[in-house]
Write an enzyme that holds these catalytic residues in place. Structure first.
Site, PDB file in Angstrom:
ATOM      1  N   ASP A 141      -3.778  -1.616  -5.383  1.00 52.90           N
ATOM      2  CA  ASP A 141      -5.431  -0.776  -4.934  1.00 52.90           C
ATOM      3  C   ASP A 141      -6.489  -1.757  -5.037  1.00 52.90           C
ATOM      4  O   ASP A 141      -7.450  -1.014  -5.365  1.00 52.90           O
ATOM      5  CB  ASP A 141      -5.101   0.935  -5.801  1.00 52.90           C
ATOM      6  CG  ASP A 141      -5.982   1.856  -5.266  1.00 52.90           C
ATOM      7  OD1 ASP A 141      -5.990   1.831  -5.704  1.00 52.90           O
ATOM      8  OD2 ASP A 141      -6.902   1.344  -3.936  1.00 52.90           O
ATOM      9  N   LYS A 144      -9.253  -5.065  -0.164  1.00 56.74           N
ATOM     10  CA  LYS A 144      -8.234  -4.790   0.973  1.00 56.74           C
ATOM     11  C   LYS A 144      -7.386  -6.373   1.383  1.00 56.74           C
ATOM     12  O   LYS A 144      -6.665  -6.051   1.818  1.00 56.74           O
ATOM     13  CB  LYS A 144      -8.981  -3.838   1.813  1.00 56.74           C
ATOM     14  CG  LYS A 144      -9.398  -2.164   1.079  1.00 56.74           C
ATOM     15  CD  LYS A 144      -8.250  -2.089  -0.169  1.00 56.74           C
ATOM     16  CE  LYS A 144      -9.079  -1.153  -0.884  1.00 56.74           C
ATOM     17  NZ  LYS A 144      -7.725  -1.243  -2.129  1.00 56.74           N
ATOM     18  N   ASP A 169      -2.956   0.585  -0.876  1.00 57.94           N
ATOM     19  CA  ASP A 169      -3.761   2.803  -0.697  1.00 57.94           C
ATOM     20  C   ASP A 169      -4.868   2.082   0.377  1.00 57.94           C
ATOM     21  O   ASP A 169      -4.793   0.690   0.567  1.00 57.94           O
ATOM     22  CB  ASP A 169      -4.783   2.431  -2.102  1.00 57.94           C
ATOM     23  CG  ASP A 169      -5.583   4.051  -1.628  1.00 57.94           C
ATOM     24  OD1 ASP A 169      -6.395   4.098  -2.629  1.00 57.94           O
ATOM     25  OD2 ASP A 169      -5.717   4.726  -1.348  1.00 57.94           O
ATOM     26  N   ASN A 170      -5.959   2.975   0.929  1.00 59.71           N
ATOM     27  CA  ASN A 170      -6.627   2.541   1.876  1.00 59.71           C
ATOM     28  C   ASN A 170      -6.932   1.489   3.359  1.00 59.71           C
ATOM     29  O   ASN A 170      -7.005   0.958   3.633  1.00 59.71           O
ATOM     30  CB  ASN A 170      -7.644   2.132   0.689  1.00 59.71           C
ATOM     31  CG  ASN A 170      -7.821   2.526  -0.160  1.00 59.71           C
ATOM     32  OD1 ASN A 170      -8.324   1.957  -1.778  1.00 59.71           O
ATOM     33  ND2 ASN A 170      -8.360   3.762  -0.308  1.00 59.71           N
ATOM     34  N   GLU A 199     -10.733   9.534  -1.157  1.00 60.64           N
ATOM     35  CA  GLU A 199     -10.369  10.275  -1.983  1.00 60.64           C
ATOM     36  C   GLU A 199     -12.349  11.316  -1.807  1.00 60.64           C
ATOM     37  O   GLU A 199     -13.540  10.711  -1.831  1.00 60.64           O
ATOM     38  CB  GLU A 199     -10.831   9.236  -2.998  1.00 60.64           C
ATOM     39  CG  GLU A 199     -11.238   7.713  -2.779  1.00 60.64           C
ATOM     40  CD  GLU A 199     -10.725   7.474  -2.345  1.00 60.64           C
ATOM     41  OE1 GLU A 199      -9.561   6.804  -2.195  1.00 60.64           O
ATOM     42  OE2 GLU A 199     -11.428   5.993  -3.086  1.00 60.64           O
TER      43      GLU A 199
HETATM   44  C1  LIG Z   1      -8.818 -11.278  -6.571  1.00 62.31           C
HETATM   45  C2  LIG Z   1      -7.558 -10.383  -6.037  1.00 62.31           C
HETATM   46  N1  LIG Z   1      -7.116  -9.458  -7.179  1.00 62.31           N
HETATM   47  C3  LIG Z   1      -7.235  -8.783  -7.973  1.00 62.31           C
HETATM   48  N2  LIG Z   1      -6.933  -8.904  -9.670  1.00 62.31           N
HETATM   49  C4  LIG Z   1      -6.893  -8.177 -10.427  1.00 62.31           C
HETATM   50  N3  LIG Z   1      -7.909  -7.016 -10.135  1.00 62.31           N
HETATM   51  C5  LIG Z   1      -7.993  -7.055  -9.173  1.00 62.31           C
HETATM   52  C6  LIG Z   1      -8.159  -8.080  -7.664  1.00 62.31           C
HETATM   53  N4  LIG Z   1      -8.508  -7.694  -6.739  1.00 62.31           N
HETATM   54  C7  LIG Z   1      -9.896  -6.558  -7.399  1.00 62.31           C
HETATM   55  N5  LIG Z   1      -9.557  -6.073  -8.631  1.00 62.31           N
HETATM   56  C8  LIG Z   1     -10.068  -5.140  -9.031  1.00 62.31           C
HETATM   57  O1  LIG Z   1      -9.437  -3.977  -8.861  1.00 62.31           O
HETATM   58  C9  LIG Z   1     -10.546  -2.928  -8.108  1.00 62.31           C
HETATM   59  C10 LIG Z   1     -10.962  -2.810  -6.937  1.00 62.31           C
HETATM   60  C11 LIG Z   1     -10.966  -1.900  -6.134  1.00 62.31           C
HETATM   61  C12 LIG Z   1     -10.804  -1.956  -4.714  1.00 62.31           C
HETATM   62  N6  LIG Z   1     -10.649  -1.238  -3.620  1.00 62.31           N
HETATM   63  C13 LIG Z   1     -11.558  -0.574  -3.064  1.00 62.31           C
HETATM   64  O2  LIG Z   1     -12.609  -1.695  -2.578  1.00 62.31           O
HETATM   65  C14 LIG Z   1     -11.607   0.818  -2.274  1.00 62.31           C
HETATM   66  C15 LIG Z   1     -12.871   1.251  -1.679  1.00 62.31           C
HETATM   67  C16 LIG Z   1     -13.153   2.454  -1.104  1.00 62.31           C
HETATM   68  C17 LIG Z   1     -14.120   2.780  -0.503  1.00 62.31           C
HETATM   69  C18 LIG Z   1     -13.692   3.550   1.221  1.00 62.31           C
HETATM   70  C19 LIG Z   1     -14.623   3.458   1.825  1.00 62.31           C
HETATM   71  C20 LIG Z   1     -16.156   3.652   1.078  1.00 62.31           C
HETATM   72  F1  LIG Z   1     -16.908   3.789   2.180  1.00 62.31           F
HETATM   73  C21 LIG Z   1     -16.606   2.735  -0.275  1.00 62.31           C
HETATM   74  C22 LIG Z   1     -15.201   2.706  -0.655  1.00 62.31           C
HETATM   75  C23 LIG Z   1     -11.794   3.671  -1.606  1.00 62.31           C
HETATM   76  C24 LIG Z   1     -10.589   2.933  -2.288  1.00 62.31           C
HETATM   77  O3  LIG Z   1      -9.930   3.846  -2.854  1.00 62.31           O
HETATM   78  C25 LIG Z   1     -10.754   1.672  -2.728  1.00 62.31           C
HETATM   79  O4  LIG Z   1      -9.424   1.344  -3.155  1.00 62.31           O
HETATM   80  C26 LIG Z   1     -11.573  -3.920  -9.099  1.00 62.31           C
HETATM   81  O5  LIG Z   1     -11.681  -3.187 -10.774  1.00 62.31           O
HETATM   82  C27 LIG Z   1     -11.473  -4.646  -9.986  1.00 62.31           C
HETATM   83  O6  LIG Z   1     -12.370  -5.819 -10.445  1.00 62.31           O
HETATM   84 MG   LIG Z   2      -8.288   2.752  -3.022  1.00 66.82          MG
END
Ligand SMILES: CCNc1ncnc2c1ncn2[C@@H]1O[C@H](/C=C/CNC(=O)c2cc(-c3ccc(F)cc3)cc(O)c2O)[C@@H](O)[C@H]1O
Ligand SMILES: [Mg+2]
Length: 214
Positions: A141, A144, A169-170, A199
């Protein structure tokens, strides 16, 4: 000074949820996101699918990629058997700090190990640092475009065994096209799409459940 959305989400948990009651923490976050501010938690509708997969797999070891504020972390951990371990990776220090407090409020600190760092750095260290052989369940999650590289990395590091489950997810919104293409066409996985909604909205989204065949 201006607060952040994760800070406001934590405040809602501390105001509306009962300490030590994980389901009340989940409920408080869903209420906050429905009534106050949308946030990217897996949410209540997809959360029910997540619950059913966790209950079915009954995992001893779980890896979550992308803790954010800890909503799915708490949701998963609340369903785990007594000696099970959930490791969740979060590389944004602010989000990690909020998630630690959400996890503490839920009283699940002893089941959850939140590791502050990037999945790419920590997946190769799982065996040596945490004594993990393989994961029974992985919940993807995070960013992406990292689902596919991290899945290949988990394969290479021998963290998946015959029967390990990946739940992503997603896969529709925002979408993970390269991951879906790989996982649905690879002879090493058997995949199933659980259609749902993004969600707290009416837009389509869903979870992809994939079994690693070894
Ligand atoms: C560098 C890759 N490794 C990573 N290692 C550890 N943590 C990571 C990492 N990437 C991202 N993260 C963290 O995970 C989280 C990121 C999640 C990304 N999720 C999304 O972009 C997301 C986005 C949407 C969404 C859907 C439709 C929209 F119009 C707008 C947003 C819905 C979701 O359910 C999502 O999960 C943050 O806390 C980030 O700091
Ligand atoms: Mg998600």
């Amino acid at each position: 000074t201006q607060t952040t959305r994760p800070q406001r989400m934590l405040a809602a948990v501390q105001k509306n949820a009962t300490r030590g009651d994980p389901r009340s923490v989940v409920k408080a976050i869903d209420q906050f996101c429905r009534q106050k501010e949308w946030a990217m938690n897996v949410g209540d509708e997809k959360g029910c699918i997540l619950d059913s997969v966790v209950t079915e797999v009954n995992p001893a070891t779980v890896l979550e990629l992308g803790t954010y504020c800890g909503y799915s972390t708490v949701r998963i951990a609340s369903l785990l058997p007594p000696d099970a371990k959930l490791i969740t990776l979060e590389f944004n220090p602010h989000n990690a700090a909020i998630a630690r407090q959400v996890i503490a409020w839920a009283g699940l600190g002893d089941k959850i190990q939140l590791v502050e760092g990037a999945s790419g750095d920590w997946i190769p260290k799982m065996k040596e640092k945490f004594g993990i052989e393989t994961f029974d369940l992985v919940f993807l999650d995070h960013w992406k475009d990292r689902y596919l590289p991290d899945t290949k990395l988990m394969e290479e590091c021998g963290l998946l065994r015959k029967g390990s489950i990946l739940l992503a997810d997603n896969v529709i919104s925002p979408g993970t096209p390269d991951y879906l293409e790989y996982i649905r066409n690879s002879p090493r996985y058997k995949s199933q799409y659980f259609r749902s909604h993004l969600e707290y909205t009416k837009a389509e989204d869903g979870l992809e459940k994939s079994v690693f065949l070894g």
